[in-house]
Design a protein around this motif. Structure first.
Motif, PDB file in Angstrom:
ATOM      1  N   GLN A  89       9.969   9.471  14.907  1.00  0.00           N
ATOM      2  CA  GLN A  89       9.409   9.438  13.565  1.00  0.00           C
ATOM      3  C   GLN A  89      10.261   8.541  12.671  1.00  0.00           C
ATOM      4  N   PRO A  90       9.640   7.892  11.683  1.00  0.00           N
ATOM      5  CA  PRO A  90      10.431   7.051  10.763  1.00  0.00           C
ATOM      6  C   PRO A  90      11.304   7.892   9.844  1.00  0.00           C
ATOM      7  N   VAL A  91      12.250   7.252   9.213  1.00  0.00           N
ATOM      8  CA  VAL A  91      13.164   7.932   8.303  1.00  0.00           C
ATOM      9  C   VAL A  91      12.361   8.505   7.137  1.00  0.00           C
ATOM     10  N   GLY A  92      12.559   9.796   6.882  1.00  0.00           N
ATOM     11  CA  GLY A  92      11.813  10.454   5.828  1.00  0.00           C
ATOM     12  C   GLY A  92      10.372  10.738   6.172  1.00  0.00           C
ATOM     13  N   ARG A  93       9.968  10.430   7.417  1.00  0.00           N
ATOM     14  CA  ARG A  93       8.577  10.595   7.863  1.00  0.00           C
ATOM     15  C   ARG A  93       7.596   9.911   6.918  1.00  0.00           C
ATOM     16  N   SER A  94       7.986   8.749   6.436  1.00  0.00           N
ATOM     17  CA  SER A  94       7.135   7.982   5.531  1.00  0.00           C
ATOM     18  C   SER A  94       7.410   6.505   5.753  1.00  0.00           C
ATOM     19  N   LEU A  95       6.512   5.687   5.213  1.00  0.00           N
ATOM     20  CA  LEU A  95       6.648   4.243   5.321  1.00  0.00           C
ATOM     21  C   LEU A  95       7.662   3.739   4.299  1.00  0.00           C
ATOM     22  N   THR A  96       8.469   2.797   4.710  1.00  0.00           N
ATOM     23  CA  THR A  96       9.425   2.200   3.786  1.00  0.00           C
ATOM     24  C   THR A  96       8.724   1.373   2.723  1.00  0.00           C
ATOM     25  N   MET A  97       7.768   0.569   3.106  1.00  0.00           N
ATOM     26  CA  MET A  97       6.956  -0.205   2.175  1.00  0.00           C
ATOM     27  C   MET A  97       5.699  -0.666   2.889  1.00  0.00           C
ATOM     28  N   VAL A  98       4.656  -0.922   2.103  1.00  0.00           N
ATOM     29  CA  VAL A  98       3.369  -1.375   2.623  1.00  0.00           C
ATOM     30  C   VAL A  98       2.906  -2.544   1.770  1.00  0.00           C
ATOM     31  N   SER A  99       2.453  -3.601   2.419  1.00  0.00           N
ATOM     32  CA  SER A  99       1.881  -4.748   1.727  1.00  0.00           C
ATOM     33  C   SER A  99       0.409  -4.828   2.094  1.00  0.00           C
ATOM     34  N   HIS A 100      -0.457  -4.753   1.077  1.00  0.00           N
ATOM     35  CA  HIS A 100      -1.898  -4.761   1.307  1.00  0.00           C
ATOM     36  C   HIS A 100      -2.486  -6.166   1.302  1.00  0.00           C
ATOM     37  N   ASP A 101      -1.757  -7.145   0.811  1.00  0.00           N
ATOM     38  CA  ASP A 101      -2.304  -8.496   0.718  1.00  0.00           C
ATOM     39  C   ASP A 101      -1.470  -9.535   1.450  1.00  0.00           C
ATOM     40  N   GLN A 102      -0.379  -9.135   2.096  1.00  0.00           N
ATOM     41  CA  GLN A 102       0.460 -10.070   2.827  1.00  0.00           C
ATOM     42  C   GLN A 102       0.713  -9.519   4.223  1.00  0.00           C
ATOM     43  N   LYS A 103       0.711 -10.418   5.186  1.00  0.00           N
ATOM     44  CA  LYS A 103       1.018 -10.054   6.561  1.00  0.00           C
ATOM     45  C   LYS A 103       2.375 -10.633   6.918  1.00  0.00           C
ATOM     46  N   TYR A 104       3.344  -9.747   7.120  1.00  0.00           N
ATOM     47  CA  TYR A 104       4.702 -10.176   7.428  1.00  0.00           C
ATOM     48  C   TYR A 104       4.842 -10.408   8.942  1.00  0.00           C
ATOM     49  N   SER A 105       5.722 -11.356   9.279  1.00  0.00           N
ATOM     50  CA  SER A 105       5.935 -11.684  10.689  1.00  0.00           C
ATOM     51  C   SER A 105       7.387 -11.492  11.125  1.00  0.00           C
TER      52      SER A 105
END
Length: 823
Positions: free
Chosen positions: A388-404
């Motif tokens: 499971q991720p740290v804190g059982r949550s997402l660190t950050m989410v980008s809805h309009d950018q796709k990171y590589s």
């Protein structure tokens, strides 16, 4: 359905119905070539695909693996990148022809360097695709010369991919090379292996330990003596109709030498577990794109090592989105220490292990175990629990950018607290710098590093130099981790919330935070300008007072001219608004533009001072001040001055004119008004041309029509927008008063014409119904004994016309009664 885990259909519905979190927007954007974010680029003719980067330990040399070459670049200077040495390593013509005969494109047949690692302080090891026939070689670090020029480079199968676009990973530990790639031409045999070692090991590909994987990265943890590989593959433990992709972490021990009889020359410490990057009630981000490790702070245990990864989704509902998740080393170790699934070789189905635990898979030192233990490890290599991720949550989410790709750094701020900085590269060519806070991620800025999409990209962080190197097919770009001088005020420096930057009051500048303690103004968590900069919020009277604002920019405009005021964008997180010190801005007169500007038509009501303000984190500041004034007319030439004097005298002693309400026939091409009305209009035109202000409440003068229906040259024509189009309805001048006046005059004229017509019709009707005068005259002549009017009728008529007594319209007898009337 799956035996464990993810109910797909309910999660899809919940993901579609759930509310998206707040979109992360970079506070400031720096396009390519911006002076506030200078970048240093390296590009040479004949050098391309500089996508494999390796930084020396002192940070002064950057080794680059390119197409048919290996480069050594000098990066010790901040303003330039120089080349020190170059090794040309290209396939022969025969190798290129064989590659083409295999059905490959000639653009993919050169030697693309895909492995570049240090072996020791003097030698490096490099591998390339070499026309779809991988080759590897040793080279000297100082000169980039091959260590043995007489011998041919050795075969690189299992160490380097055949396809230049096939992802792989490699790492060296104590002079030994650990790789994760494919071992065949078609790319169907994935393998994790060890080379350059007394005992080379690899996975047993007959056991199905890997299912069509895509290798991403690898990391060595010295305290554990383990190497962790990160990749994505098909999750066979889920019985879905479609192939379900899962992200994995696998481990091997560097001390592993294989079994004595079982698993000979094979890994005995291989184990893998699922990485679950998922928020509650949402679909998981199941495809890992890149992952890096961040060592723990000084004095913290090794279990606090964090792995930050970029994840995307295979479902269209999350297409175009990226999530960042952080995994703790202690949680990964815990997943490997618990239960494991067991694979039924006959049915190829997974189930939770129920038999007695013989050994702990993934534990180092199993190469000396018994055959029974190794057979147990051979069938139990998939951990039952997910990481499971740290804190059982997402660190950050980008809805309009796709990171590589990403790199991470821990920074000590001015308040002596540590903050994590992530540098994330988007597919569109921008580098985002984000700081992780307790309330969530904050993207400080974005910098454009290249313009077009790059198929293969790599990033390298130099903490000692404070730069990020980005390698692509366009070349190598050097991006500083911070540019504090771009913030010109204390408020901008604090609102940036950049751990690298702080405000120095004695220097009145925003400077970089140094390890040496200094009293710098900074508030990374809240960005409280009033507290850091020692300023109090101003009242409207004080904010608009003469001592609180600068003079601003003066704009001289003509009446009926379209005015557009620009408001500089200090931040994308700020809310911009326009205000006037003396009056409010009416939405009927002014139009707010999407870019923050203001547009209106210059009238006496819209002239004056305008201020553009921004509000960010409770702080208000003035961005621009404009003083819109009416343009002063230029001095007239002598001839025009004489004409104006004559006109002035004519106006001082006007000649008698007819009644203003009279209408006359307009001359050809004339205005069509009476003399007085025409003089009035001409006076308005002259006053308008001279720049005289129109009194408040008075109707605006209408331009007279000249020959051909065109207004005179001195009258302002119809004002359109900047692009030539017509103005919006709210900005067009109003002629309602003139329309009402003309309509009233037209109605009066029509009423007068109608009254005249009715009178004429009535008179005609009376003439038709009354007795004729000729008959009355004949009766009177007969009673008087005179002959009837024949030839002498003209005489009688002439006598009456010459002034005889007028006869009554009604004939009467001598007794005063009507003829033929009984007495």
């Amino acid at each position: 359905m799956a035996q464990q885990g993810i109910p797909l259909l309910p999660m899809v519905v919940l993901a579609m119905l759930s509310q998206c979190s707040a979109w992360l927007t970079p506070r400031i954007s720096f396009p390519q070539g911006s002076p506030g974010r200078p970048l240093v680029r390296f590009h040479r003719p004949g050098v391309s695909n500089t996508t494999m980067l390796l930084l020396s330990r002192d940070g002064d040399t950057l080794f680059v693996g390119a197409r048919d070459a290996v480069l050594s670049l000098d990066v010790s200077q901040k303003e330039a990148i120089g080349i020190r040495s170059k090794l040309d390593w290209s396939p022969s013509e025969k190798d290129l022809q064989q590659c083409s005969m295999k059905g490959k494109e000639m653009t993919d047949c050169p030697n693309f360097i895909r492995v570049l690692q240090f072996l020791n302080t003097t030698h490096m090891y490099a591998c390339g695709t070499y026309a779809f026939s991988p080759r590897c070689t040793y080279m000297l670090t100082e000169t980039l010369l091959m260590a043995s020029q007489s011998s041919r480079p050795e075969e690189g199968r299992g160490r380097c991919p055949y396809d230049p676009y096939q992802r792989s990973t490699a790492i060296t530990v104590d002079g030994e090379l650990y790789t994760a790639t494919v071992a065949d031409y078609r790319g169907n045999r994935p393998v994790i292996s060890r080379h350059l070692s007394p005992v080379d090991l690899k996975l047993d590909d007959t056991l199905g330990w890997l299912e069509d994987p895509t290798f991403i990265s690898s990391s060595f943890i010295p305290s554990e003596e383990k190497i962790y590989f990160f990749f994505s593959e098909v999750g066979r433990e889920y019985d879905f109709i479609d192939k379900f992709i899962v992200s994995r972490v696998a481990q091997i021990c560097t001390s592993d030498v294989g079994g004595q009889r079982t698993l000979q020359r094979r890994w005995t410490t291989f184990a893998k577990a699922q990485l679950l990057c998922q928020a509650s009630s949402e679909l998981p981000y199941n495809v890992v794109q890149d992952i890096i490790d961040l060592p723990p702070p000084e004095g913290a245990p090794a279990d606090d090592t964090l792995f930050y990864g970029i994840f995307t989704s295979q479902w269209s509902v999350n297409s175009g989105q990226s999530a960042v998740c952080a995994f703790r080393l202690g949680d990964i170790k815990a997943a490997f220490s618990r239960n494991y699934k067991v694979l039924n070789r006959d049915t190829l189905r997974w189930s939770t292990r129920v038999q007695e635990k013989i050994a702990n898979p993934g534990e180092c030192g199993l190469h000396n175990a018994s055959d029974n233990t190794l057979r147990f490890v051979k069938d139990n290599f998939l951990a039952d629990d997910s990481v499971q991720p740290v804190g059982r949550s997402l660190t950050m989410v980008s809805h309009d950018q796709k990171y590589s790709h990403l790199v991470a750094q821990r920074v000590r701020a001015a308040n002596h607290r540590d903050y994590t900085i992530l540098f994330l590269l988007t597919d569109s060519g921008y580098l985002h710098k984000a700081v992780l806070l307790e309330k969530g991620a904050h993207i400080i800025e974005e910098v454009q590093v290249f313009q077009q999409h790059q198929a293969i990209v790599s990033m390298q962080l130099s903490v000692s130099k404070g730069v990020v190197f980005v390698g692509s097919s366009e070349g190598v770009v050097r991006v500083p981790v911070a540019s504090c001088s771009v913030y010109s005020s204390c408020a901008q420096c604090v609102l940036a919330r950049d751990p690298f930057c702080g405000w120095a009051p004695e220097r009145t500048a925003c400077v970089e935070v140094s390890p040496v303690p200094a009293s710098l103004g900074q508030d990374v968590d809240a960005g409280n300008v009033e507290e850091v900069c020692s300023t109090a919020p101003l009242s409207p009277r004080a904010r608009f007072g003469p001592n609180s604002l600068t003079t601003g920019e003066t704009l001289s405009v003509s009446l009926n001219q379209v005015v557009r005021l620009q408001c500089p964008g200090a931040s994308r997180h700020a809310q911009r608004l326009w205000e006037r010190p003396d009056s409010r801005i009416s939405p009927d007169l002014c139009l707010h533009m999407e870019d923050g500007g203001l547009r209106f038509v210059a009238t006496p009501a819209t002239l004056g001072q305008y201020l553009c303000l921004s509000t960010e984190l409770g702080h208000r500041q003035v961005l621009a001040v404009y003083n819109v004034e009416q343009r002063t007319p230029a001095p007239a030439p002598p001839a025009a001055a004489a004409a104006n004097a004559t006109t002035a005298r004519a106006h001082a002693h006007p000649a008698p004119t007819p009644t203003p309400t009279a209408w006359t026939t307009a001359p050809p091409g004339g205005p069509g008004l009476a003399t007085t009305t025409g003089a009035k209009v001409r006076g308005e035109v002259k006053r308008h041309a001279a720049g005289a202000a129109v009194p408040s409440g008075a109707p605006e003068p209408r331009p007279p029509t000249g020959a051909g229906g065109v207004a005179p040259s001195g009258w302002p024509r119809d004002v359109g927008s900047k692009d030539g189009g017509r103005l919006p309805l709210a900005l067009r001048p109003s002629y309602l008063r003139e329309l009402v006046a003309v309509s009233t005059l037209l109605a009066l004229c029509l009423s007068a014409l109608l009254a005249v017509a009715l009178g004429a019709v009535r008179q005609r009707c009376r003439k038709r119904t009354a007795p004729q005068a000729a008959d009355g005259g004949a009766e009177r002549e007969a009673l008087r004994g005179e002959p009837p009017a024949g030839a002498d009728g003209q005489r009688a008529n002439g006598r009456g016309a010459r002034g005889g007594r007028p006869h009554s319209a009604t004939p009467k007898a001598a007794n005063g009664h009507l003829p033929n009337t009984p007495l």
